[in-house]
Scaffold this active site. Sequence first.
Site, PDB file in Angstrom:
ATOM      1  N   ARG A  96      71.277  78.496   7.041  1.00 13.00           N
ATOM      2  CA  ARG A  96      70.213  77.903   6.246  1.00 13.00           C
ATOM      3  C   ARG A  96      70.825  77.349   4.969  1.00 13.00           C
ATOM      4  O   ARG A  96      71.562  78.030   4.266  1.00 13.00           O
ATOM      5  CB  ARG A  96      69.148  78.922   5.876  1.00 13.00           C
ATOM      6  CG  ARG A  96      68.167  78.276   4.921  1.00 13.00           C
ATOM      7  CD  ARG A  96      66.949  79.036   4.664  1.00 13.00           C
ATOM      8  NE  ARG A  96      66.118  78.287   3.709  1.00 13.00           N
ATOM      9  CZ  ARG A  96      64.995  78.713   3.268  1.00 13.00           C
ATOM     10  NH1 ARG A  96      64.524  79.862   3.677  1.00 13.00           N
ATOM     11  NH2 ARG A  96      64.299  77.998   2.408  1.00 13.00           N
ATOM     12  N   ARG A 105      64.975  73.188   7.504  1.00 14.08           N
ATOM     13  CA  ARG A 105      65.808  74.391   7.489  1.00 14.08           C
ATOM     14  C   ARG A 105      66.004  74.931   8.896  1.00 14.08           C
ATOM     15  O   ARG A 105      65.134  74.762   9.746  1.00 14.08           O
ATOM     16  CB  ARG A 105      65.212  75.461   6.598  1.00 14.08           C
ATOM     17  CG  ARG A 105      63.831  75.887   7.071  1.00 14.08           C
ATOM     18  CD  ARG A 105      62.990  76.463   6.011  1.00 14.08           C
ATOM     19  NE  ARG A 105      62.516  75.404   5.162  1.00 14.08           N
ATOM     20  CZ  ARG A 105      61.612  75.547   4.232  1.00 14.08           C
ATOM     21  NH1 ARG A 105      61.077  76.705   4.006  1.00 14.08           N
ATOM     22  NH2 ARG A 105      61.217  74.544   3.498  1.00 14.08           N
ATOM     23  N   ASP A 110      60.097  85.016   5.570  1.00 18.57           N
ATOM     24  CA  ASP A 110      59.384  85.505   4.391  1.00 18.57           C
ATOM     25  C   ASP A 110      58.733  86.847   4.686  1.00 18.57           C
ATOM     26  O   ASP A 110      58.185  87.055   5.778  1.00 18.57           O
ATOM     27  CB  ASP A 110      58.276  84.524   3.974  1.00 18.57           C
ATOM     28  CG  ASP A 110      58.806  83.209   3.443  1.00 18.57           C
ATOM     29  OD1 ASP A 110      59.860  83.221   2.777  1.00 18.57           O
ATOM     30  OD2 ASP A 110      58.166  82.171   3.694  1.00 18.57           O
TER      31      ASP A 110
END
Length: 171
Positions: A96, A105, A110
């Site tokens: 990334r 990406r 998250d």
Amino acid sequence: MSHRSVARAENRSAVTNQVFLALGSNLNDPVAQIKQAVQSLSHTLRTVKCAHLYQSKPLGPQDQPDFVNTVISGYTDLSPNDLLDTIQKIEIKQQRVKTRHWGPRTIDIDILFYGDMRMETAELTIPHKELFNRAFVTIPLLDLIPNGITPTGDQIDRNRYDSSTLVRIDT
């Protein structure tokens, strides 16, 4: 990948915290990128459950490929910051590179929820501050918690989100 568990072979007695993570990718075979990230996370998380995969338009600049997104849940004994460190190492391993805000990406992971914890630091906000504003997160999250009641007790109103903007991917 839909609604299956990935169990780890080893037995970890201190596993106590259920976490929910959002995963997204739009580069270098996004479905494969997500599968690789889930496999890597299964070394850190126990009893991983995966929502369906969904394709969506980019949130930011539109001059990039569509995204593939999902949500997973699992259990860990890592602290929130140690989990974040592990996630960032996986993102680096999957190459990334942050070129621009909301840009393309290979993988983005998250932390949505960490048990029923609420925290806000310079590095980490739990629950994720934008999760209720993103159909590409809430719709897969609802695959895993169909009653819509989050670990922090918030209610997700399925009718608030336009799921027509998402295309479910069966793998």
